[in-house]
Design an enzyme around this catalytic site. Sequence first.
Site, PDB file in Angstrom:
ATOM      1  N   GLN A  60       0.121  -9.964  -5.976  1.00  0.00           N
ATOM      2  CA  GLN A  60      -0.316 -11.357  -6.219  1.00  0.00           C
ATOM      3  C   GLN A  60       0.222 -12.110  -7.026  1.00  0.00           C
ATOM      4  O   GLN A  60       0.312 -13.452  -6.871  1.00  0.00           O
ATOM      5  CB  GLN A  60      -1.995 -11.515  -6.474  1.00  0.00           C
TER       6      GLN A  60
ATOM      7  N   THR B  15       0.850  -1.131   0.067  1.00  0.00           N
ATOM      8  CA  THR B  15       0.066  -0.110   0.041  1.00  0.00           C
ATOM      9  C   THR B  15       0.872   1.151  -0.166  1.00  0.00           C
ATOM     10  O   THR B  15       0.746   2.121  -0.752  1.00  0.00           O
ATOM     11  CB  THR B  15      -0.841  -0.047   1.235  1.00  0.00           C
TER      12      THR B  15
ATOM     13  N   CYS C  44     -18.205  -6.587   3.514  1.00  0.00           N
ATOM     14  CA  CYS C  44     -19.286  -6.218   4.582  1.00  0.00           C
ATOM     15  C   CYS C  44     -19.134  -5.007   5.114  1.00  0.00           C
ATOM     16  O   CYS C  44     -17.924  -4.713   6.058  1.00  0.00           O
ATOM     17  CB  CYS C  44     -19.170  -7.226   5.461  1.00  0.00           C
TER      18      CYS C  44
END
Length: 380
Positions: free
Chosen positions: A178, A72, A323
Site C-alpha cells: 500500500q 501474496t 462477509c
Amino acid sequence: MKTRIYLDHNATSLMRPFVIEAITKAMENCGNASSIHIDGQSSRKLVEGARKALALSMGVTSSEIVFTSGATEAAQLALESAKSMGFDAAFIGAAEHPAVLAYAMQLFENVVIIPLDLAGNIDFEWLDLKLSAAQASNSRAFVAIQAANNEIGTINPLNKISGIVKNYGAALMVDAVQAFAKMPAHDYAGYADWLIISAHKVGGPLGVGALLMAPGIEGARNRPGGGQEKGFRSGTLNVPAIVGFGKVAPFAGEVGEFTSLTACLRDDFESALLSHWPDAVIFGQATKRLTNTSCFAIPNWSAEHLVIALDLEGVSVSSGAACSSGAVKSSAVLKALRAPEQLARCAVRVSFGWNNCKADVDAAINAMLKADARRKQVAA
Ligand code: PLP
C-alpha cells in the site's frame, strides 16, 4: 461523463492508459524471456528494462529484484527465505495482511503477534523487550511489518522499527504493497531485508509483484520448476504484466502528484463527512496515514448496508468487514486496534486514486445523503 465513481483503489485500481498501451504492445511479442532466440531475447529485454526502472525508483540494484505473480507470492517467498536462513522466531504485526500473517502462522512454530495501540501504532518498548529476550535465548528473530495499512492507511515509522530490529541482530520484512507509489520509496525501501510490492494498487496491472531482497539475504530455492528469477521463483515470466509494472515504477520515486491530489480529496471527503454526520468516527486519524485512505464508521449504519446503498447509487467503496458464509465479521485490523465491535461493523473504507477528482467526492457524499434519507424513511 463517468457512469460510476470508483473509490476502492486500495483493493485495486484502474490501469493507467499508457500502461494499457505498453502492455498491449508487449502482447504482440511472442518470445519466452528464457528462450535464446531473437523472440526470447526481445522479451528478455522488456523484462530487464522494467527491472531497471523499478530498481532505479526504489534505490536498489536490479539484482535485488525477483518478479512474482503478486505480493501474496512475494510474501510467501520472503517468509520461506527467512525460514531457510535459520530465522525461527517470527514477530508479525497484528494488522498484517493475511498474505503475511496467515502464511507465517503456517510456516513457523514460533509466531509472536506485535500488538497495536488504539491509534494503530506499534508498541516500541514492547518490541524492544521481546527482541532482547529472543536474542538472550539465542532465537533468530525477524519482524514483519507493513509500511502502510490497507484498511485504515496508518503508516509505520520504519526508521524507528528498523533501529530496534537491527539493535538485536534481527531481520526486517516490509509489506510495502500500500506504500508503493503512494509514499516516497526512501521512507520504506532502504530499511527492509525483504520488501514486497505489487503493481495493481496504483494504476499498474493485476497479477504481478516483486520481492526485493537486500544484499546478504538469500532466497529459498525450495520450489522446483524452470529456475527462472535465479531459481528463487520458477515459472515463465508474465512479460506484458512486468512491462506494465515497469511503467508505473517511476511513480514510486515521484509521489508528489499522487499525494497532493489524494490528500485534497481525502480531506474534502472527511470534512464533508463530519459536517453531515458529526458522530462519524475516522479510524487512525491520530496517526500519520496514507493520503488516499479514509476508514470511517457512522454509528448504527452497518457497513454492509452502506456499501450496498452506495453501490446502488453508482459509488464503489469497500467495507472493513468481511462477509463469509452469510455472516459479517468485523475486520481483523479494527480488532487489532480494539475498536468496539458495534462500531467496527460500521467501518467503511474509501480509497482514492489517480483518476479521481473533486466531483467524485461530491458524488459520494450526495449518494450517502440520499441513502441516509432512504434508510431513515424505512426506519420511521
Ligand atoms: N499486502 C497488502 C497490505 C495488501 O493490501 C495486499 C492486497 O490487497 C496484499 C498484500 C496482497 O497483494 P496481491 O494482491 O498483489 O497479492
